[in-house]
Design a protein around this motif. Structure first.
Motif, short mmCIF file in Angstrom:
data_model
loop_
_atom_site.label_atom_id
_atom_site.label_comp_id
_atom_site.label_asym_id
_atom_site.label_seq_id
_atom_site.Cartn_x
_atom_site.Cartn_y
_atom_site.Cartn_z
N ILE A 183 46.10 30.43 40.66
CA ILE A 183 46.19 29.30 40.01
C ILE A 183 45.04 28.79 39.00
N VAL A 184 44.26 28.52 38.21
CA VAL A 184 43.45 27.71 37.35
C VAL A 184 43.44 27.28 36.73
N TYR A 185 42.90 25.72 36.31
CA TYR A 185 42.78 24.87 35.50
C TYR A 185 41.24 24.84 34.59
N ASP A 186 40.96 24.63 35.68
CA ASP A 186 39.40 23.78 35.95
C ASP A 186 38.47 25.16 35.82
N VAL A 187 38.03 25.64 34.38
CA VAL A 187 37.80 26.56 34.22
C VAL A 187 36.32 26.92 34.31
N PRO A 188 35.60 25.76 33.58
CA PRO A 188 34.19 25.51 34.38
C PRO A 188 34.01 26.06 36.16
N ARG A 189 34.75 25.39 36.87
CA ARG A 189 34.56 25.64 38.24
C ARG A 189 35.14 27.04 38.69
N VAL A 260 43.43 27.22 28.45
CA VAL A 260 42.80 27.68 29.71
C VAL A 260 42.79 28.85 28.75
N ILE A 261 43.95 29.51 28.85
CA ILE A 261 43.39 31.18 28.56
C ILE A 261 42.33 31.67 27.41
N SER A 262 42.26 30.77 26.20
CA SER A 262 41.18 30.39 25.00
C SER A 262 40.18 30.48 25.68
N ARG A 263 39.48 29.89 27.01
CA ARG A 263 38.11 29.54 27.93
C ARG A 263 38.02 30.35 29.03
N LEU A 264 39.22 30.97 29.30
CA LEU A 264 38.66 32.43 30.43
C LEU A 264 39.01 33.69 29.86
N ARG A 265 39.02 33.50 28.53
CA ARG A 265 38.59 35.09 27.45
C ARG A 265 36.75 34.69 27.07
N GLU A 266 36.10 33.77 28.12
CA GLU A 266 34.83 33.37 27.19
C GLU A 266 34.31 33.98 28.32
N PRO A 268 32.56 35.76 31.92
CA PRO A 268 32.49 37.76 31.40
C PRO A 268 33.30 37.83 32.82
N GLY A 269 33.75 39.13 33.64
CA GLY A 269 34.47 39.66 34.04
C GLY A 269 35.88 39.64 34.21
N VAL A 270 36.79 38.54 33.43
CA VAL A 270 38.08 38.23 33.84
C VAL A 270 38.19 39.31 32.37
N ALA A 271 39.64 40.45 33.08
CA ALA A 271 40.33 40.62 32.40
C ALA A 271 41.62 40.73 31.45
N GLY A 272 41.92 39.40 32.12
CA GLY A 272 43.47 39.06 31.37
C GLY A 272 43.52 37.70 32.48
N VAL A 273 44.73 37.56 32.24
CA VAL A 273 45.57 36.16 32.26
C VAL A 273 47.38 36.59 33.14
N HIS A 274 47.86 36.27 34.43
CA HIS A 274 47.91 36.28 35.03
C HIS A 274 49.53 35.42 35.08
N ALA A 289 52.18 33.25 25.45
CA ALA A 289 51.44 33.94 25.36
C ALA A 289 51.19 34.29 23.61
N GLU A 290 51.81 33.49 22.63
CA GLU A 290 52.28 33.09 21.52
C GLU A 290 50.92 32.22 20.77
N ALA A 291 51.39 31.15 21.76
CA ALA A 291 50.01 30.09 21.15
C ALA A 291 48.79 30.42 21.82
N ALA A 292 48.75 30.90 22.15
CA ALA A 292 47.31 31.56 23.05
C ALA A 292 46.76 33.18 22.19
N GLY A 293 47.68 33.59 21.18
CA GLY A 293 47.08 34.94 20.27
C GLY A 293 47.67 35.74 20.86
#
Length: 299
Positions: A183-189, A260-266, A268-274, A289-293
């Protein structure tokens, strides 16, 4: 499209997690699978998660397939010797399972069976990946030939902030074809840890799905932050759940996950989320899924 095809297409993808029940009853699982199916490319079926006894993931995988939800069947090496592992995998292939997440399994000490169960160690998770790849090539561990080889799509776990490049490379060398992370919350780290793996080309053509969990309380966040290696919860996330309960906490958790998903989409190399939402996955996955579009990106 199959999960393999979805990930090969390069579209930002979504998988989820479905936890088998203790009681051997199919209908609740089928109902949850039916609710997840429109929102994800596939869903994991856990294997005696947290060293507790649940319905076998093979049975749950079949119920999922019946509802149009493609399973990623977890297989742990903790509970089976090399004979049983191969038998389970052959049965899974025969019943329509096409994706395997190879795991060593949670330590027995975290559940109730430490004093009465035996940890099996014929192979570790990398050894299981190698075993599966050998079966895909038409051969069992003792040299028996398969006239019908398997063709499993094989995943391994990745632990952000903890796993060094050498560990990731060892999983790739074993035959891992895609990763799901903790699980990831701190996207910059996470991005700082992940960047060298991407920039070195280590993960070229190897999709990485990053773990997401919508939290429902600061207590849940504290548990993950303090007790799960690799999970770092930033102060801003703690603040968003502070003093919230019930539906308010759920809504805040959904928004946290979507952000978190919105930031992960930026990254590079992340193919998606679980997406993992134990005990409320049927509700939470659709809301996140709806909230993240992400609705259109899972088809």
């Amino acid at each position: 499209m199959t999960l393999r095809e979805v990930l090969a297409a390069g579209t930002f993808s979504v998988t989820a997690e479905l936890n088998p029940p203790v009681d051997p009853v199919a209908d609740p699982v089928r109902a949850t699978a039916a609710k997840l199916a429109p929102h994800v490319a596939a869903a994991n079926v856990t294997d005696n998660q947290a060293a507790t006894v649940k319905v076998t993931p093979l049975a749950v995988s079949v119920w999922m397939i019946e509802q149009g939800l493609e399973p990623i069947m977890q297989v742990t090496t903790r509970d089976r010797n090399i004979l049983a592992l191969q038998a389970e995998l052959l049965g899974a292939w025969a019943l329509g399972v096409r994706n395997i997440l190879a795991l060593s399994g949670d330590p027995l000490k975290v559940g109730k069976y430490a004093d009465i169960a035996t940890k099996v160690g014929d192979v570790d998770s990398n050894g299981l990946v190698r075993l599966i790849k050998k079966m895909n090539e038409g051969e069992l561990a003792a040299g028996e030939k398969l006239t019908t080889p398997t063709d499993f799509y094989v995943a391994s776990a990745m632990n952000p902030l903890v796993d060094p490049p050498e560990k990731v490379k060892s999983k790739l060398d074993s035959g891992t074809e895609f990763f799901q992370t903790n699980i990831v919350y701190d996207v910059p780290r996470f991005a700082k840890w992940f960047a060298p793996l991407h920039e070195q080309g280590l993960l070229e053509n190897v999709p990485v799905l990053v773990g997401i969990m919508p939290p429902r309380s600061t207590r849940a966040l504290e548990h993950m932050h303090n007790h799960i290696p690799g999970v770092e919860v930033d102060d801003a996330t703690f603040a968003r759940l502070k003093d919230l309960t019930g539906d308010d906490a759920k809504e805040a958790g959904v928004r946290v996950a979507a952000d978190v998903i919105s930031r992960l989409r930026e990254v590079p190399g992340v193919a998606g989320v679980h997406i993992m939402a134990p005990s409320w996955e049927a509700e939470a996955v659709a809301r996140v899924a709806e909230a993240a579009g992400l609705e259109a990106s899972t088809s």
